[in-house]
Design a protein around this motif. Structure first.
Motif, short mmCIF file in Angstrom:
data_model
loop_
_atom_site.label_atom_id
_atom_site.label_comp_id
_atom_site.label_asym_id
_atom_site.label_seq_id
_atom_site.Cartn_x
_atom_site.Cartn_y
_atom_site.Cartn_z
N VAL A 1 1.35 -0.73 0.06
CA VAL A 1 -0.09 0.21 -0.18
C VAL A 1 0.88 1.42 0.01
N CYS B 1 -2.75 6.78 0.05
CA CYS B 1 -4.63 5.86 0.41
C CYS B 1 -4.52 7.20 1.31
N ILE B 2 -6.17 7.03 0.92
CA ILE B 2 -7.08 8.16 0.80
C ILE B 2 -7.80 8.04 2.76
N GLY B 3 -7.19 6.90 3.06
CA GLY B 3 -7.98 5.82 4.36
C GLY B 3 -9.10 5.60 4.26
N CYS B 4 -9.92 5.50 3.26
CA CYS B 4 -11.42 5.33 3.20
C CYS B 4 -11.73 3.73 3.62
N GLY B 5 -10.96 2.31 4.29
CA GLY B 5 -11.33 1.68 4.69
C GLY B 5 -12.07 0.23 4.16
N LEU B 6 -11.91 0.64 2.61
CA LEU B 6 -12.13 -0.79 1.56
C LEU B 6 -11.95 -1.57 1.13
N CYS B 7 -10.13 -1.81 1.22
CA CYS B 7 -9.71 -2.78 1.51
C CYS B 7 -9.48 -3.63 2.43
N MET C 1 -6.15 -0.87 8.51
CA MET C 1 -6.30 0.09 8.86
C MET C 1 -5.22 0.22 9.82
N ALA D 1 -4.05 2.76 5.28
CA ALA D 1 -4.47 1.23 4.82
C ALA D 1 -2.86 0.23 5.08
N CYS E 1 -9.73 -0.01 -5.33
CA CYS E 1 -9.11 1.42 -4.15
C CYS E 1 -9.06 2.28 -5.25
N PRO E 2 -9.92 2.65 -4.60
CA PRO E 2 -10.16 4.71 -5.30
C PRO E 2 -9.47 5.35 -6.00
N VAL E 3 -8.40 5.50 -5.63
CA VAL E 3 -6.81 6.61 -6.12
C VAL E 3 -5.93 4.89 -6.09
N ALA F 1 -4.11 3.10 -4.70
CA ALA F 1 -3.28 3.25 -3.89
C ALA F 1 -1.97 1.48 -3.84
N ILE F 2 -2.82 0.43 -3.63
CA ILE F 2 -2.81 -0.56 -3.66
C ILE F 2 -2.01 -1.70 -4.89
#
Ligand code: SF4
Length: 62
Positions: A5, A10-16, A26, A32, A54-56, A58-59
């Protein structure tokens, strides 16, 4: 396979961690982390799903 990651992205959305809790969690900083970076065969599909979701972007799973 390995999972990473990019915490700067990462914007910390918590999805992954919700998609693949066996690999991602997290961290204390609200970002993440791939706490289980050596992705075993049985976890590749869900780790890849997390990567793609991941919306950005980052993974990385490779
Ligand atoms: S899905 Fe992406 S942005 Fe959301 S917590 Fe995971 S790495 Fe961060």
């Amino acid at each position: 396979m390995k999972a990473y990651v990019d915490k700067d992205t990462c914007i910390g959305c918590g999805l992954c961690p919700s998609i693949c809790p066996e690999v991602f969690e997290m961290d204390d900083d609200g970002k993440a982390v791939a706490y289980n970076e050596d992705v075993s065969e049985g976890l590749v599909d869900s780790a890849k799903e997390a990567e793609e979701s991941c919306p950005v972007a980052a993974i990385t799973v490779e």
